[in-house]
Design a protein around this motif. Structure first.
Motif, PDB file in Angstrom:
ATOM      1  N   GLY A 212       6.356 -14.423   6.967  1.00 42.83           N
ATOM      2  CA  GLY A 212       6.689 -15.259   5.508  1.00 42.83           C
ATOM      3  C   GLY A 212       5.365 -15.202   4.356  1.00 42.83           C
ATOM      4  O   GLY A 212       5.814 -14.969   3.464  1.00 42.83           O
ATOM      5  N   ILE A 213       4.372 -15.437   5.763  1.00 45.33           N
ATOM      6  CA  ILE A 213       3.144 -15.805   4.762  1.00 45.33           C
ATOM      7  C   ILE A 213       2.720 -14.340   3.679  1.00 45.33           C
ATOM      8  O   ILE A 213       2.472 -14.378   2.268  1.00 45.33           O
ATOM      9  CB  ILE A 213       1.550 -15.785   5.354  1.00 45.33           C
ATOM     10  CG1 ILE A 213       2.026 -17.378   5.882  1.00 45.33           C
ATOM     11  CG2 ILE A 213       0.705 -15.709   4.703  1.00 45.33           C
ATOM     12  CD1 ILE A 213       1.074 -18.205   7.102  1.00 45.33           C
ATOM     13  N   ALA A 214       3.012 -12.683   4.163  1.00 45.40           N
ATOM     14  CA  ALA A 214       2.684 -11.883   3.352  1.00 45.40           C
ATOM     15  C   ALA A 214       3.666 -11.216   2.534  1.00 45.40           C
ATOM     16  O   ALA A 214       3.416 -11.465   1.240  1.00 45.40           O
ATOM     17  CB  ALA A 214       2.466 -10.670   4.666  1.00 45.40           C
ATOM     18  N   LEU A 215       5.295 -11.637   2.869  1.00 45.66           N
ATOM     19  CA  LEU A 215       5.731 -12.132   1.226  1.00 45.66           C
ATOM     20  C   LEU A 215       5.749 -13.109   0.997  1.00 45.66           C
ATOM     21  O   LEU A 215       5.778 -12.676  -0.468  1.00 45.66           O
ATOM     22  CB  LEU A 215       7.268 -12.555   2.202  1.00 45.66           C
ATOM     23  CG  LEU A 215       7.556 -11.089   3.514  1.00 45.66           C
ATOM     24  CD1 LEU A 215       9.488 -12.160   3.625  1.00 45.66           C
ATOM     25  CD2 LEU A 215       7.897  -9.694   2.555  1.00 45.66           C
ATOM     26  N   ALA A 216       5.218 -14.081   0.730  1.00 44.65           N
ATOM     27  CA  ALA A 216       4.807 -15.442  -0.404  1.00 44.65           C
ATOM     28  C   ALA A 216       3.717 -14.792  -0.837  1.00 44.65           C
ATOM     29  O   ALA A 216       3.417 -14.470  -1.886  1.00 44.65           O
ATOM     30  CB  ALA A 216       4.477 -15.909   0.969  1.00 44.65           C
ATOM     31  N   ILE A 217       2.323 -13.854  -0.149  1.00 41.48           N
ATOM     32  CA  ILE A 217       1.388 -12.589  -0.993  1.00 41.48           C
ATOM     33  C   ILE A 217       1.910 -12.129  -1.902  1.00 41.48           C
ATOM     34  O   ILE A 217       0.951 -12.251  -2.813  1.00 41.48           O
ATOM     35  CB  ILE A 217       0.434 -12.981   0.212  1.00 41.48           C
ATOM     36  CG1 ILE A 217      -0.079 -14.190   0.827  1.00 41.48           C
ATOM     37  CG2 ILE A 217      -0.645 -12.548  -0.309  1.00 41.48           C
ATOM     38  CD1 ILE A 217      -0.599 -13.475   2.104  1.00 41.48           C
ATOM     39  N   VAL A 218       2.418 -11.138  -1.259  1.00 41.81           N
ATOM     40  CA  VAL A 218       2.863 -10.411  -2.342  1.00 41.81           C
ATOM     41  C   VAL A 218       3.860 -10.727  -3.572  1.00 41.81           C
ATOM     42  O   VAL A 218       3.406 -10.207  -4.382  1.00 41.81           O
ATOM     43  CB  VAL A 218       4.166  -9.236  -1.150  1.00 41.81           C
ATOM     44  CG1 VAL A 218       4.655  -7.937  -2.207  1.00 41.81           C
ATOM     45  CG2 VAL A 218       3.178  -8.669  -0.265  1.00 41.81           C
ATOM     46  N   ALA A 219       4.397 -11.727  -3.765  1.00 41.49           N
ATOM     47  CA  ALA A 219       5.248 -12.322  -4.131  1.00 41.49           C
ATOM     48  C   ALA A 219       4.697 -13.375  -5.760  1.00 41.49           C
ATOM     49  O   ALA A 219       5.010 -12.792  -6.467  1.00 41.49           O
ATOM     50  CB  ALA A 219       6.508 -13.547  -4.248  1.00 41.49           C
ATOM     51  N   PHE A 220       3.563 -13.542  -4.508  1.00 42.11           N
ATOM     52  CA  PHE A 220       2.437 -14.310  -5.893  1.00 42.11           C
ATOM     53  C   PHE A 220       2.326 -13.141  -6.748  1.00 42.11           C
ATOM     54  O   PHE A 220       2.113 -13.490  -8.107  1.00 42.11           O
ATOM     55  CB  PHE A 220       1.349 -15.461  -5.412  1.00 42.11           C
ATOM     56  CG  PHE A 220       0.026 -15.685  -5.996  1.00 42.11           C
ATOM     57  CD1 PHE A 220       0.802 -16.783  -6.391  1.00 42.11           C
ATOM     58  CD2 PHE A 220      -0.805 -14.753  -5.462  1.00 42.11           C
ATOM     59  CE1 PHE A 220      -0.225 -17.688  -7.471  1.00 42.11           C
ATOM     60  CE2 PHE A 220      -1.988 -15.489  -6.221  1.00 42.11           C
ATOM     61  CZ  PHE A 220      -1.485 -16.772  -7.480  1.00 42.11           C
ATOM     62  N   GLY A 221       1.562 -12.026  -6.093  1.00 43.52           N
ATOM     63  CA  GLY A 221       0.937 -10.991  -6.996  1.00 43.52           C
ATOM     64  C   GLY A 221       1.605 -10.604  -7.741  1.00 43.52           C
ATOM     65  O   GLY A 221       1.328 -10.171  -9.480  1.00 43.52           O
ATOM     66  N   ILE A 222       3.150 -10.710  -7.446  1.00 38.85           N
ATOM     67  CA  ILE A 222       3.947  -9.480  -8.895  1.00 38.85           C
ATOM     68  C   ILE A 222       4.183 -10.793  -9.506  1.00 38.85           C
ATOM     69  O   ILE A 222       4.134 -10.720 -10.744  1.00 38.85           O
ATOM     70  CB  ILE A 222       5.235  -9.550  -8.197  1.00 38.85           C
ATOM     71  CG1 ILE A 222       4.787  -8.091  -7.207  1.00 38.85           C
ATOM     72  CG2 ILE A 222       6.249  -9.275  -9.007  1.00 38.85           C
ATOM     73  CD1 ILE A 222       6.481  -7.660  -6.317  1.00 38.85           C
ATOM     74  N   ILE A 223       4.075 -11.945  -9.353  1.00 39.41           N
ATOM     75  CA  ILE A 223       5.012 -13.329 -10.652  1.00 39.41           C
ATOM     76  C   ILE A 223       3.184 -13.338 -11.043  1.00 39.41           C
ATOM     77  O   ILE A 223       3.441 -13.242 -12.389  1.00 39.41           O
ATOM     78  CB  ILE A 223       4.596 -14.606 -10.108  1.00 39.41           C
ATOM     79  CG1 ILE A 223       6.058 -14.077  -9.110  1.00 39.41           C
ATOM     80  CG2 ILE A 223       5.007 -15.616 -10.804  1.00 39.41           C
ATOM     81  CD1 ILE A 223       7.027 -15.452  -8.325  1.00 39.41           C
TER      82      ILE A 223
END
Length: 239
Positions: A212-223
């Motif tokens: 979940g942390i990995a997904l959150a990091i990627v989502a944060f990067g995209i945003i």
């Protein structure tokens, strides 16, 4: 955001997300190893009891044993802070000398109720004379605090067993103790303590958290990249 900053930010996001995924994978490996170890332990417990007749070579932890000997009711360790059938109390470990040898095996012979799980009540003594025991051999831990003794008046209780404490009591003590089978009518004269629970531990939960942390990091990067706007190109110098 300049091209250089975009590249640096993207690489940082990739590195952080990759680290989180590697930690997720590590926890899954630990889960697999724990399940494999639990299967081995359960298989060993299912085997017929191994006859043990004393000697310096300690039985393999995790094996069920059958042995004959005599309890030393004057030599006991009381483990505080225990619960059995929702009742607070203590667990009683008693020295047991194996017949025909000088070997001492400590026997966790059962549970005794106590209102605060620390005050020592009147203890039923184990069966006198030579008896035959069966139970599960478990390793005696070596702690950094001598099992955390607590002295109240003339009484001493411990938080856990400790190899050094038991060796001080009896130099011929084995490095395993016996978790006694049975019931209050058996040789231990106390309700038996359940063996340690074998479960998956927290590894699957930790793995999901890291994923979940990995997904959150990627989502944060995209945003963050979208909010930064289009790539800014420095103006060309006039000819």
């Amino acid at each position: 955001m300049s091209r250089t900053r975009r590249i640096a930010f993207t690489l940082l996001i990739i590195a952080l997300a990759t680290t989180a995924l590697l930690l997720c994978r590590w926890q899954l490996h630990r889960l697999t190893a724990r399940r494999s170890a639990n299967s081995t332990i359960l298989a060993a417990r299912a085997l017929p009891p191994l006859d043990y007749r004393g000697g310096a070579d300690a039985p393999v932890p995790g094996r069920r044993l059958r042995l004959r000997g005599t309890f030393d009711a004057t030599n006991q360790i009381l483990l505080r802070g225990r619960v059995h059938d929702a009742a607070p109390g203590l667990e009683v470990a008693t020295a047991f000398r194996v017949t025909g040898s000088e070997t001492v095996l400590w026997v966790l012979r059962g549970f005794v109720a106590s209102p605060d799980a620390a005050t020592i009540p009147e203890l039923p003594e184990p069966t006198a004379g030579e008896v035959t025991l069966t139970g599960l051999a478990l390793p005696v831990p070596t702690t950094t605090d001598a099992g955390q003794p607590l002295i109240r008046g003339r009484d001493t209780t411990w938080r856990r067993l400790d190899q050094g404490v038991l060796l001080h009591r009896n130099p011929t003590t084995l490095r395993v103790y016996l978790l006694l089978d049975g019931n209050p009518d058996g040789p231990g004269r106390l309700p038996a303590v359940d063996p340690p629970i074998l479960d998956d531990g927290p590894h699957l939960s930790y793995a999901l958290q890291w994923f979940g942390i990995a997904l959150a990091i990627v989502a944060f990067g995209i945003i963050a990249l979208r909010r930064a706007g289009p790539l800014s190109v420095p103006p060309r110098a006039a000819p």
